[in-house]
Design a protein around this motif. Structure first.
Motif, mmCIF file in Angstrom:
data_model
loop_
_atom_site.group_PDB
_atom_site.id
_atom_site.type_symbol
_atom_site.label_atom_id
_atom_site.label_comp_id
_atom_site.label_asym_id
_atom_site.label_seq_id
_atom_site.Cartn_x
_atom_site.Cartn_y
_atom_site.Cartn_z
ATOM 1 N N VAL A 1 13.631 -21.124 -13.213
ATOM 2 C CA VAL A 1 13.021 -19.813 -12.994
ATOM 3 C C VAL A 1 13.773 -18.743 -13.774
ATOM 4 O O VAL A 1 13.178 -17.826 -14.329
ATOM 5 N N THR A 2 15.091 -18.860 -13.816
ATOM 6 C CA THR A 2 15.934 -17.928 -14.564
ATOM 7 C C THR A 2 16.975 -18.732 -15.343
ATOM 8 O O THR A 2 17.251 -19.888 -14.998
ATOM 9 N N PRO A 3 17.568 -18.160 -16.364
ATOM 10 C CA PRO A 3 18.655 -18.863 -17.061
ATOM 11 C C PRO A 3 19.837 -19.083 -16.119
ATOM 12 O O PRO A 3 20.102 -18.273 -15.240
ATOM 13 N N LYS A 4 20.546 -20.189 -16.324
ATOM 14 C CA LYS A 4 21.714 -20.509 -15.504
ATOM 15 C C LYS A 4 22.787 -19.450 -15.710
ATOM 16 O O LYS A 4 23.014 -18.978 -16.808
ATOM 17 N N SER A 5 23.458 -19.085 -14.625
ATOM 18 C CA SER A 5 24.549 -18.123 -14.678
ATOM 19 C C SER A 5 25.747 -18.726 -13.955
ATOM 20 O O SER A 5 25.714 -18.885 -12.735
ATOM 21 N N LEU A 6 26.772 -19.093 -14.706
ATOM 22 C CA LEU A 6 27.950 -19.796 -14.179
ATOM 23 C C LEU A 6 27.516 -21.027 -13.386
ATOM 24 O O LEU A 6 27.152 -22.038 -13.976
ATOM 25 N N THR A 7 27.528 -20.959 -12.070
ATOM 26 C CA THR A 7 27.141 -22.126 -11.275
ATOM 27 C C THR A 7 25.832 -21.921 -10.535
ATOM 28 O O THR A 7 25.484 -22.728 -9.671
ATOM 29 N N LEU A 8 25.102 -20.893 -10.876
ATOM 30 C CA LEU A 8 23.837 -20.599 -10.204
ATOM 31 C C LEU A 8 22.676 -21.114 -11.043
ATOM 32 O O LEU A 8 22.471 -20.671 -12.175
ATOM 33 N N VAL A 9 21.906 -22.055 -10.474
ATOM 34 C CA VAL A 9 20.737 -22.618 -11.143
ATOM 35 C C VAL A 9 19.532 -22.337 -10.258
ATOM 36 O O VAL A 9 19.438 -22.853 -9.145
ATOM 37 N N CYS A 10 18.615 -21.502 -10.741
ATOM 38 C CA CYS A 10 17.399 -21.164 -9.987
ATOM 39 C C CYS A 10 16.254 -22.013 -10.520
ATOM 40 O O CYS A 10 15.910 -21.924 -11.693
ATOM 41 N N PHE A 11 15.671 -22.814 -9.655
ATOM 42 C CA PHE A 11 14.579 -23.696 -10.063
ATOM 43 C C PHE A 11 13.541 -23.738 -8.956
ATOM 44 O O PHE A 11 13.767 -23.281 -7.846
ATOM 45 N N ARG A 12 12.386 -24.292 -9.301
ATOM 46 C CA ARG A 12 11.355 -24.506 -8.291
ATOM 47 C C ARG A 12 10.528 -25.717 -8.674
ATOM 48 O O ARG A 12 10.586 -26.199 -9.809
ATOM 49 N N VAL A 13 9.747 -26.183 -7.726
ATOM 50 C CA VAL A 13 8.853 -27.307 -7.965
ATOM 51 C C VAL A 13 7.702 -26.818 -8.825
ATOM 52 O O VAL A 13 7.164 -25.733 -8.621
ATOM 53 N N ASN A 14 7.318 -27.620 -9.819
ATOM 54 C CA ASN A 14 6.267 -27.237 -10.756
ATOM 55 C C ASN A 14 4.997 -28.059 -10.502
ATOM 56 O O ASN A 14 4.298 -28.426 -11.436
ATOM 57 N N ILE A 15 4.735 -28.362 -9.249
ATOM 58 C CA ILE A 15 3.543 -29.129 -8.877
ATOM 59 C C ILE A 15 2.676 -28.220 -8.025
ATOM 60 O O ILE A 15 3.141 -27.636 -7.058
ATOM 61 N N GLY A 16 1.425 -28.118 -8.364
ATOM 62 C CA GLY A 16 0.514 -27.254 -7.634
ATOM 63 C C GLY A 16 -0.207 -26.326 -8.587
ATOM 64 O O GLY A 16 0.268 -26.047 -9.690
ATOM 65 N N GLU A 17 -1.345 -25.854 -8.151
ATOM 66 C CA GLU A 17 -2.153 -24.998 -9.021
ATOM 67 C C GLU A 17 -1.828 -23.521 -8.846
ATOM 68 O O GLU A 17 -1.919 -22.751 -9.792
ATOM 69 N N THR A 18 -1.460 -23.122 -7.650
ATOM 70 C CA THR A 18 -1.193 -21.708 -7.398
ATOM 71 C C THR A 18 0.295 -21.486 -7.131
ATOM 72 O O THR A 18 1.036 -22.430 -6.835
ATOM 73 N N GLU B 1 1.499 -19.966 -4.572
ATOM 74 C CA GLU B 1 1.736 -20.238 -3.152
ATOM 75 C C GLU B 1 1.984 -21.727 -2.912
ATOM 76 O O GLU B 1 2.871 -22.096 -2.130
ATOM 77 N N GLN B 2 1.222 -22.591 -3.579
ATOM 78 C CA GLN B 2 1.418 -24.035 -3.431
ATOM 79 C C GLN B 2 2.782 -24.455 -3.961
ATOM 80 O O GLN B 2 3.488 -25.253 -3.336
ATOM 81 N N LYS B 3 3.165 -23.919 -5.108
ATOM 82 C CA LYS B 3 4.474 -24.244 -5.691
ATOM 83 C C LYS B 3 5.604 -23.771 -4.783
ATOM 84 O O LYS B 3 6.578 -24.487 -4.555
ATOM 85 N N ASN B 4 5.471 -22.549 -4.255
ATOM 86 C CA ASN B 4 6.515 -22.012 -3.375
ATOM 87 C C ASN B 4 6.605 -22.796 -2.076
ATOM 88 O O ASN B 4 7.707 -23.048 -1.566
ATOM 89 N N GLU B 5 5.462 -23.195 -1.528
ATOM 90 C CA GLU B 5 5.463 -23.967 -0.284
ATOM 91 C C GLU B 5 6.108 -25.335 -0.489
ATOM 92 O O GLU B 5 6.914 -25.780 0.330
ATOM 93 N N LEU B 6 5.786 -25.993 -1.590
ATOM 94 C CA LEU B 6 6.378 -27.303 -1.868
ATOM 95 C C LEU B 6 7.871 -27.177 -2.158
ATOM 96 O O LEU B 6 8.664 -28.025 -1.740
ATOM 97 N N THR B 7 8.269 -26.109 -2.842
ATOM 98 C CA THR B 7 9.689 -25.873 -3.097
ATOM 99 C C THR B 7 10.446 -25.704 -1.790
ATOM 100 O O THR B 7 11.554 -26.232 -1.620
ATOM 101 N N GLN B 8 9.860 -24.987 -0.838
ATOM 102 C CA GLN B 8 10.489 -24.797 0.471
ATOM 103 C C GLN B 8 10.640 -26.130 1.201
ATOM 104 O O GLN B 8 11.670 -26.390 1.825
ATOM 105 N N LYS B 9 9.643 -26.998 1.096
ATOM 106 C CA LYS B 9 9.723 -28.316 1.742
ATOM 107 C C LYS B 9 10.824 -29.167 1.110
ATOM 108 O O LYS B 9 11.544 -29.873 1.822
#
Length: 102
Positions: A57-74, A76-84
């Motif tokens: 989602v954002t470039p890595k900063s020291l030890t912080l890696v922001c990512f999410r699941v890239n499965i889903g059409e919307t 909201e679906q991506k965010n819900e699956l990432t939370q799971k």
């Protein structure tokens, strides 16, 4: 719960806590630990980049890696699956992820 018993991180004790940490571990040990954590973040970033099911989602900063699941059409679906995924990984107690909204 004993893990929550510690010196407060207020202004008065912050420098004392740093001093105790430096005296206990030494500067080289702390530097080695920071380098190791940065290497782990680099490795994890490469794992995320190599798997099409995830996206950075954002470039890595020291030890912080922001990512999410890239499965889903919307979004909201991506965010819900990432939370799971976050909840499933944290349930193992072998690694701990924290969430954020970017």
């Amino acid at each position: 719960d004993y893990r929550d018993w510690q010196i407060p991180l207020g202004r008065r004790f912050r420098s004392l806590k740093i001093w105790f940490t430096l005296r206990s571990y030494g500067i080289e040990k702390i530097q080695d630990q920071i380098k190791y954590h940065c290497q782990l973040a680099n490795h994890f970033e490469q794992l995320v980049r190599s798997d099409s099911r995830f996206e950075l989602v954002t470039p890595k900063s020291l030890t912080l890696v922001c990512f999410r699941v890239n499965i889903g059409e919307t979004e909201e679906q991506k965010n819900e699956l990432t939370q799971k995924v976050l909840e499933a990984v944290n349930a193992t107690t072998k690694i701990f992820f924290v969430h954020t909204i970017v």
